[in-house]
Design a protein around this motif. Sequence first.
Motif, PDB file in Angstrom:
ATOM      1  N   GLY A 407       0.804  -1.209   0.000  1.00  0.00           N
ATOM      2  CA  GLY A 407       0.000   0.000   0.000  1.00  0.00           C
ATOM      3  C   GLY A 407       0.834   1.254   0.000  1.00  0.00           C
ATOM      4  N   LEU A 408       1.959   1.251   0.703  1.00  0.00           N
ATOM      5  CA  LEU A 408       2.820   2.427   0.730  1.00  0.00           C
ATOM      6  C   LEU A 408       3.378   2.717  -0.658  1.00  0.00           C
ATOM      7  CD1 LEU A 408       4.144   4.589   2.501  1.00  0.00           C
ATOM      8  CD2 LEU A 408       6.022   2.980   2.914  1.00  0.00           C
ATOM      9  N   LEU A 409       3.761   1.677  -1.382  1.00  0.00           N
ATOM     10  CA  LEU A 409       4.261   1.869  -2.749  1.00  0.00           C
ATOM     11  C   LEU A 409       3.154   2.399  -3.662  1.00  0.00           C
ATOM     12  CD1 LEU A 409       6.477  -1.333  -3.146  1.00  0.00           C
ATOM     13  CD2 LEU A 409       7.238   1.017  -2.744  1.00  0.00           C
ATOM     14  N   VAL A 410       1.944   1.881  -3.495  1.00  0.00           N
ATOM     15  CA  VAL A 410       0.821   2.371  -4.300  1.00  0.00           C
ATOM     16  C   VAL A 410       0.527   3.831  -3.967  1.00  0.00           C
ATOM     17  CG1 VAL A 410      -1.642   2.093  -4.761  1.00  0.00           C
ATOM     18  CG2 VAL A 410      -0.176   0.080  -4.587  1.00  0.00           C
ATOM     19  N   TYR A 411       0.604   4.171  -2.689  1.00  0.00           N
ATOM     20  CA  TYR A 411       0.391   5.561  -2.265  1.00  0.00           C
ATOM     21  C   TYR A 411       1.422   6.494  -2.893  1.00  0.00           C
ATOM     22  CZ  TYR A 411       1.121   9.482   1.011  1.00  0.00           C
ATOM     23  OH  TYR A 411       1.341  10.715   1.568  1.00  0.00           O
ATOM     24  N   LEU A 412       2.682   6.097  -2.894  1.00  0.00           N
ATOM     25  CA  LEU A 412       3.725   6.924  -3.506  1.00  0.00           C
ATOM     26  C   LEU A 412       3.519   7.022  -5.017  1.00  0.00           C
ATOM     27  CD1 LEU A 412       6.847   5.649  -1.507  1.00  0.00           C
ATOM     28  CD2 LEU A 412       5.575   7.794  -1.182  1.00  0.00           C
ATOM     29  N   ALA A 413       3.083   5.934  -5.638  1.00  0.00           N
ATOM     30  CA  ALA A 413       2.795   5.981  -7.077  1.00  0.00           C
ATOM     31  C   ALA A 413       1.633   6.925  -7.360  1.00  0.00           C
ATOM     32  CB  ALA A 413       2.477   4.569  -7.579  1.00  0.00           C
ATOM     33  N   PHE A 414       0.645   6.942  -6.482  1.00  0.00           N
ATOM     34  CA  PHE A 414      -0.489   7.857  -6.636  1.00  0.00           C
ATOM     35  C   PHE A 414      -0.021   9.307  -6.578  1.00  0.00           C
ATOM     36  CE2 PHE A 414      -3.713  10.484  -4.525  1.00  0.00           C
ATOM     37  CZ  PHE A 414      -4.787  10.335  -5.390  1.00  0.00           C
ATOM     38  N   LEU A 415       0.840   9.625  -5.616  1.00  0.00           N
ATOM     39  CA  LEU A 415       1.347  10.997  -5.502  1.00  0.00           C
ATOM     40  C   LEU A 415       2.183  11.375  -6.720  1.00  0.00           C
ATOM     41  CD1 LEU A 415       2.385  11.315  -1.743  1.00  0.00           C
ATOM     42  CD2 LEU A 415       0.269  12.057  -2.854  1.00  0.00           C
ATOM     43  N   ALA A 416       3.024  10.453  -7.187  1.00  0.00           N
ATOM     44  CA  ALA A 416       3.848  10.731  -8.359  1.00  0.00           C
ATOM     45  C   ALA A 416       2.977  10.961  -9.592  1.00  0.00           C
ATOM     46  CB  ALA A 416       4.816   9.575  -8.599  1.00  0.00           C
ATOM     47  N   ALA A 417       1.938  10.147  -9.735  1.00  0.00           N
ATOM     48  CA  ALA A 417       1.039  10.321 -10.880  1.00  0.00           C
ATOM     49  C   ALA A 417       0.294  11.647 -10.799  1.00  0.00           C
ATOM     50  CB  ALA A 417       0.036   9.159 -10.928  1.00  0.00           C
ATOM     51  N   MET A 418      -0.084  12.041  -9.595  1.00  0.00           N
ATOM     52  CA  MET A 418      -0.757  13.326  -9.418  1.00  0.00           C
ATOM     53  C   MET A 418       0.164  14.466  -9.840  1.00  0.00           C
ATOM     54  SD  MET A 418      -3.899  13.326  -7.724  1.00  0.00           S
ATOM     55  CE  MET A 418      -3.900  14.442  -6.326  1.00  0.00           C
ATOM     56  N   GLY A 419       1.423  14.384  -9.415  1.00  0.00           N
ATOM     57  CA  GLY A 419       2.367  15.426  -9.792  1.00  0.00           C
ATOM     58  C   GLY A 419       2.567  15.511 -11.292  1.00  0.00           C
ATOM     59  N   ARG A 420       2.697  14.366 -11.937  1.00  0.00           N
ATOM     60  CA  ARG A 420       2.870  14.342 -13.387  1.00  0.00           C
ATOM     61  C   ARG A 420       1.635  14.874 -14.105  1.00  0.00           C
ATOM     62  NH1 ARG A 420       5.975  15.042 -17.696  1.00  0.00           N
ATOM     63  NH2 ARG A 420       5.333  13.743 -19.471  1.00  0.00           N
ATOM     64  N   ALA A 421       0.450  14.476 -13.641  1.00  0.00           N
ATOM     65  CA  ALA A 421      -0.787  14.939 -14.273  1.00  0.00           C
ATOM     66  C   ALA A 421      -0.944  16.452 -14.125  1.00  0.00           C
ATOM     67  CB  ALA A 421      -1.983  14.218 -13.654  1.00  0.00           C
ATOM     68  N   ILE A 422      -0.582  16.984 -12.968  1.00  0.00           N
ATOM     69  CA  ILE A 422      -0.672  18.432 -12.762  1.00  0.00           C
ATOM     70  C   ILE A 422       0.317  19.162 -13.660  1.00  0.00           C
ATOM     71  CG2 ILE A 422      -0.200  20.264 -11.071  1.00  0.00           C
ATOM     72  CD1 ILE A 422      -1.440  18.429  -8.954  1.00  0.00           C
ATOM     73  N   LEU A 423       1.495  18.595 -13.845  1.00  0.00           N
ATOM     74  CA  LEU A 423       2.470  19.202 -14.756  1.00  0.00           C
ATOM     75  C   LEU A 423       1.913  19.266 -16.179  1.00  0.00           C
ATOM     76  CD1 LEU A 423       5.279  20.298 -15.446  1.00  0.00           C
ATOM     77  CD2 LEU A 423       6.050  17.917 -15.679  1.00  0.00           C
ATOM     78  N   LEU A 424       1.280  18.192 -16.635  1.00  0.00           N
ATOM     79  CA  LEU A 424       0.687  18.190 -17.972  1.00  0.00           C
ATOM     80  C   LEU A 424      -0.477  19.176 -18.056  1.00  0.00           C
ATOM     81  CD1 LEU A 424       0.737  14.346 -18.694  1.00  0.00           C
ATOM     82  CD2 LEU A 424       2.293  16.093 -19.576  1.00  0.00           C
ATOM     83  N   ALA A 425      -1.268  19.266 -16.987  1.00  0.00           N
ATOM     84  CA  ALA A 425      -2.359  20.241 -16.976  1.00  0.00           C
ATOM     85  C   ALA A 425      -1.810  21.666 -16.991  1.00  0.00           C
ATOM     86  CB  ALA A 425      -3.245  20.026 -15.743  1.00  0.00           C
ATOM     87  N   TRP A 426      -0.685  21.903 -16.306  1.00  0.00           N
ATOM     88  CA  TRP A 426      -0.043  23.223 -16.288  1.00  0.00           C
ATOM     89  C   TRP A 426       0.379  23.652 -17.686  1.00  0.00           C
ATOM     90  CZ3 TRP A 426       1.904  27.664 -14.300  1.00  0.00           C
ATOM     91  CH2 TRP A 426       3.128  28.137 -14.777  1.00  0.00           C
ATOM     92  N   LYS A 427       0.845  22.706 -18.473  1.00  0.00           N
ATOM     93  CA  LYS A 427       1.264  23.038 -19.827  1.00  0.00           C
ATOM     94  C   LYS A 427       0.077  23.433 -20.706  1.00  0.00           C
ATOM     95  CE  LYS A 427       5.389  20.091 -19.789  1.00  0.00           C
ATOM     96  NZ  LYS A 427       6.077  18.923 -20.416  1.00  0.00           N
ATOM     97  N   ARG A 428      -1.108  22.970 -20.361  1.00  0.00           N
ATOM     98  CA  ARG A 428      -2.284  23.275 -21.157  1.00  0.00           C
ATOM     99  C   ARG A 428      -3.073  24.463 -20.582  1.00  0.00           C
ATOM    100  NH1 ARG A 428      -4.917  19.117 -24.088  1.00  0.00           N
ATOM    101  NH2 ARG A 428      -3.502  17.457 -24.706  1.00  0.00           N
TER     102      ARG A 428
END
Length: 517
Positions: A407-428
Amino acid sequence: MDHEALAHAAAVVGAFGAAATLLARERLALLGGLVTLVAAEAGLGYASVPDAPERLTDSTVRIGALGVAILLWAGVAALFVRYPAAAPVALLVVAPFRLTVGLGSQEAFLLLPLYGVLAAAAGALAYRAIRDRELPPIPLLVAGPTAALVFLAGVSHLWAHDLREGTIELLFFYFPFTALLVVVARTALEEWTWRALAAALLAITSFFAAIGVYQAWSHTEILAKQDVQLANAHESFFRVTSLFQDPSVYGWHLVLGLVLIVSLLWLVLIRPAVGLPLLVLLSVGLYFSYSQTSFVSLSAAVIVVTLIAGDRLSRWVVCGLAGVLAIAAGVLVLAVGGGDSAREVTSDRIPLARVTWPVYANHPVAGVGIGSQPLMSRREEDARRQKSKNVSHTTPLTVAAELGTVGLLVYLAFLAAMGRAILLAWKRHRGLGLTLAGALTALVVQSLFYGGFFEDPFVWGIAALAAAGMTFVRGPAPTGVRPGRAWSARSGFLPGRSRGAPAPESPTGPTPPNQSS
């Protein structure tokens, strides 16, 4: 807990339904996932309060109230079918409000307005899925880690040591908030929606702040918990809670509003004559909460927003101030020493971590199950003597204890994905991306000291808006246009344009759905 088998079955069914709803690429899979989630919610609800059907129908008044509620749900759902882009705004408006309701022999402070609007929005989404041939899927970057997280939380109910708390977590948070993410992420948001979301958040947080300032002036309490009331009666300062029970919950709502204002001011998407008075109001309201976690999370969010949107001088100044504050905080901790003084400075967070860590150490792979950390901490040696409640106030540690290393690894993956998605949204969409980056930073930092990360609908809303920004917002600025000027003005939230930017052009409509991960 009664009906344990039913609760287990509903939890597993909900886990599959949540994953199917998030990952669905065809409308049949989406509809099947929504129906499965509804069935899981019904099963968990019946397992928690078996006499709920009898209570709802034991009098003519309650039957009439139930009928009115159904008609109201149908009316709001029809409104969202006609104006789907209004659903995220309505969800934001009701998200902070909680009402007291009886659950069996206990009373709970639940997000009933949010659940009602969410049920209507989910019904509207299901109708649109039946009527339309296709609905844009949620980008796999967001859907994948979220589905893994909710699936693991649901399945962990099978080995949860505290079935009641695990059922509550799934029934009132994980499963309905999955539906919230799906509804918002699959809604084709229009240009006015972004401005309406910003205006709604500013209006709500300003309303809360105004009530908080009045409470500080008049020393009145509305919904404060008993421990807050006792502290106010004996301490030299008066903590306000506005329309919340806890000063920290009140504080982090104001932090979200402050992050939005700072982001809009940096991008010149709000007039200073409007933004600065709101900034002062929210800052004063936040001050009287005396919430240390809110102050720290706001500082971290402002640093992130400035590093992203500021010029070189501003970045150097912010980094320098952050370093000075970090050194000052370290000196303070060293100065007060260990033992009870350190416990007081950290608001008992150190003892809470000490009674939570053994739970993870004894169950390192899959944890003790969703919602079971407090119970298992009480069973540890000397835990009762150190802290009566034993509820971890650190989200990563809670996740590790309840869902294990997996679960801890999944939680960290969730945070990393959120950061990446926000970066892509920032570009748009620069205003959207910058605000989401600051808000996510504030909520993550808050969760390190207060917990309740996945019990906060704003976390799921941030993920949904990031996904919607990736899917429905037009691509990067045309060649030769500086992103911070004309392009950001076209994507502005509130009246006002970037420095030197021409007037916004007429929107040409969203681009085709982006299905990349």
